[in-house]
Design an enzyme around this catalytic site. Structure first.
Site, PDB file in Angstrom:
ATOM      1  N   SER A  10     -28.424  -2.477 -13.973  1.00  0.00           N
ATOM      2  CA  SER A  10     -27.717  -3.381 -14.890  1.00  0.00           C
ATOM      3  C   SER A  10     -27.926  -4.806 -14.403  1.00  0.00           C
ATOM      4  O   SER A  10     -27.491  -5.164 -13.300  1.00  0.00           O
ATOM      5  CB  SER A  10     -26.220  -3.075 -14.889  1.00  0.00           C
ATOM      6  OG  SER A  10     -25.527  -4.190 -15.437  1.00  0.00           O
ATOM      7  N   HIS A  35     -31.136  -2.084 -17.967  1.00  0.00           N
ATOM      8  CA  HIS A  35     -29.850  -1.990 -18.668  1.00  0.00           C
ATOM      9  C   HIS A  35     -29.277  -3.400 -18.866  1.00  0.00           C
ATOM     10  O   HIS A  35     -29.073  -4.141 -17.900  1.00  0.00           O
ATOM     11  CB  HIS A  35     -28.891  -1.133 -17.842  1.00  0.00           C
ATOM     12  CG  HIS A  35     -27.593  -0.835 -18.519  1.00  0.00           C
ATOM     13  ND1 HIS A  35     -27.435   0.201 -19.415  1.00  0.00           N
ATOM     14  CD2 HIS A  35     -26.376  -1.436 -18.440  1.00  0.00           C
ATOM     15  CE1 HIS A  35     -26.182   0.244 -19.846  1.00  0.00           C
ATOM     16  NE2 HIS A  35     -25.517  -0.754 -19.264  1.00  0.00           N
ATOM     17  N   MET A  70     -21.234  -4.268 -26.079  1.00  0.00           N
ATOM     18  CA  MET A  70     -19.773  -4.217 -25.969  1.00  0.00           C
ATOM     19  C   MET A  70     -19.240  -5.374 -26.803  1.00  0.00           C
ATOM     20  O   MET A  70     -18.682  -6.356 -26.275  1.00  0.00           O
ATOM     21  CB  MET A  70     -19.361  -4.308 -24.494  1.00  0.00           C
ATOM     22  CG  MET A  70     -19.688  -3.042 -23.716  1.00  0.00           C
ATOM     23  SD  MET A  70     -19.743  -3.254 -21.935  1.00  0.00           S
ATOM     24  CE  MET A  70     -21.433  -3.838 -21.745  1.00  0.00           C
TER      25      MET A  70
HETATM   26  C1  DX5 Z   1     -19.589  -2.625 -17.336  1.00  0.00           C
HETATM   27  C2  DX5 Z   1     -21.063  -2.487 -17.572  1.00  0.00           C
HETATM   28  C3  DX5 Z   1     -21.832  -1.892 -16.454  1.00  0.00           C
HETATM   29  C4  DX5 Z   1     -21.734  -2.615 -15.156  1.00  0.00           C
HETATM   30  C5  DX5 Z   1     -22.025  -1.670 -14.027  1.00  0.00           C
HETATM   31  O1  DX5 Z   1     -18.994  -3.020 -18.526  1.00  0.00           O
HETATM   32  O2  DX5 Z   1     -21.304  -1.709 -18.720  1.00  0.00           O
HETATM   33  O3  DX5 Z   1     -23.189  -1.703 -16.833  1.00  0.00           O
HETATM   34  O4  DX5 Z   1     -22.585  -3.701 -15.085  1.00  0.00           O
HETATM   35  O5  DX5 Z   1     -21.838  -2.351 -12.845  1.00  0.00           O
HETATM   36  P1  DX5 Z   1     -21.662  -1.632 -11.438  1.00  0.00           P
HETATM   37  O6  DX5 Z   1     -22.878  -0.794 -11.239  1.00  0.00           O
HETATM   38  O7  DX5 Z   1     -21.587  -2.784 -10.507  1.00  0.00           O
HETATM   39  O8  DX5 Z   1     -20.407  -0.826 -11.539  1.00  0.00           O
HETATM   40 ZN    ZN Z   2     -23.435  -1.107 -19.280  1.00  0.00          ZN
END
Ligand code: DX5
Ligand code: ZN
Length: 222
Positions: A10, A35, A70
Site C-alpha cells: 500500500s 495497492h 474509500m
Molecule cells: C487502510 C488502508 C490500508 C492501509 C494498510 O484504510 O486500506 O491499505 O494502508 O496499512 P498497514 O499495512 O500499515 O496496516
Molecule cells: Zn487499502
C-alpha cells in the site's frame, strides 16, 4: 491447499514526495500488485489521492494497479480511475445505494471489480454479488489509516469468505488489508487469504529494505 500468495504494497506508507520512485522500488523488490488507497475525508476520516496521481504513477510500474476506493458516492468517480490506469477497482457496499450497479459499472469499463468488507460488515453483504466480483477484500482494520493493529475477529471472516469463493469454482482474489506484518501474514494465509496488502510492513526501513520486507511477508509461500 498451498496457494500462491501475492503481495500488494500500500503506497499510503510510501514517501509521498517521491511517489514515482517508491512505486518503481517496490516493483523491483517483488510487489505483485500496487495497492492504492483513495480516501475522501467523508467515507473515511482521511484524504489521500485522486485519479491524476494514479495516472502520473501509471508509467512507473508494470504491475496491476489495485485501487481501493474509500469514497462516497463512488459511482461518479469509477470511470476516472479506470481511465487513469486502474486494473482492479474495489468499492465498499456502504459507498452507494446499488452495489450490483457499481460492480457492473466497473466491469463495463473493462476493469476487474472488487468489493471490500469493513470489520463490522457481515459476509452476507456480498452473498448475492459474488458472481460479479474478481476480488474480495477483507479489512482487518477500520479503513482510513495505515499502521493500525490487526483485528483478530476478521480471521474467522476470511475463512468464511474462502469457503464462499471455493464454492463458486471460480478464481476470486481474497485480499486482506490492514495490520499485515510477518506475524499476522501467515495467519491470514492460513485462514484463506491469497493477496496481502501491506503498507507499514513493506515501506519500513526505506528502499534498501523493501525486497527483504516483501520476502518476509510471503513466508514459506511462493
Ligand atoms: C487502510 C488502508 C490500508 C492501509 C494498510 O484504510 O486500506 O491499505 O494502508 O496499512 P498497514 O499495512 O500499515 O496496516
Ligand atoms: Zn487499502
Amino acid at each position: 491447499m498451498q496457494r500462491a500468495v501475492k503481495i500488494a504494497p500500500s503506497i499510503l506508507s510510501a514517501d509521498f514526495a517521491r511517489l514515482g520512485e517508491e512505486v518503481q522500488a517496490v516493483t523491483a523488490a517483488g510487489a505483485d500488485y500496487i495497492h492504492i488507497d483513495v480516501m475522501d475525508g467523508h467515507f473515511v476520516p482521511n484524504i489521500t489521492i485522486g485519479p491524476s496521481v494514479v495516472k502520473a504513477l501509471r508509467g512507473h510500474s508494470d504491475r496491476p494497479f489495485d485501487v481501493h476506493l474509500m469514497i462516497a458516492p463512488v459511482d461518479p468517480y469509477v470511470e476516472a480511475f479506470a481511465e487513469a490506469g486502474a486494473d482492479i477497482i474495489t468499492v465498499h457496499p456502504e459507498a452507494g445505494a446499488h452495489l450490483h450497479r457499481t460492480l457492473q459499472l466497473i466491469r463495463g469499463c473493462g476493469k476487474k471489480a472488487g468489493v471490500s468488507l469493513n470489520p463490522a460488515t457481515p459476509v452476507e453483504a456480498i452473498e448475492n454479488v459474488i458472481g460479479d466480483v474478481d476480488l474480495i477484500l477483507v479489512m482487518s482494520v477500520n479503513p482510513g489509516f495505515g499502521g493500525q493493529k490487526f483485528i483478530e475477529s476478521q480471521l474467522a471472516k476470511i475463512e468464511r469468505v474462502r469457503a464462499m469463493i471455493d464454492a463458486t469454482g471460480r478464481h476470486i482474489d481474497l485480499e486482506v488489508d490492514g495490520g499485515i506484518d510477518p506475524e499476522t501474514a501467515p495467519r491470514a494465509i492460513a485462514a484463506g487469504a491469497d493477496v496481502l496488502v501491506a503498507g507499514t510492513a513493506t515501506f519500513r526501513g526505506g528502499p534498501g529494505a523493501y525486497a527483504d520486507n516483501i520476502r518476509a511477508l510471503r513466508g514459506n509461500h511462493s
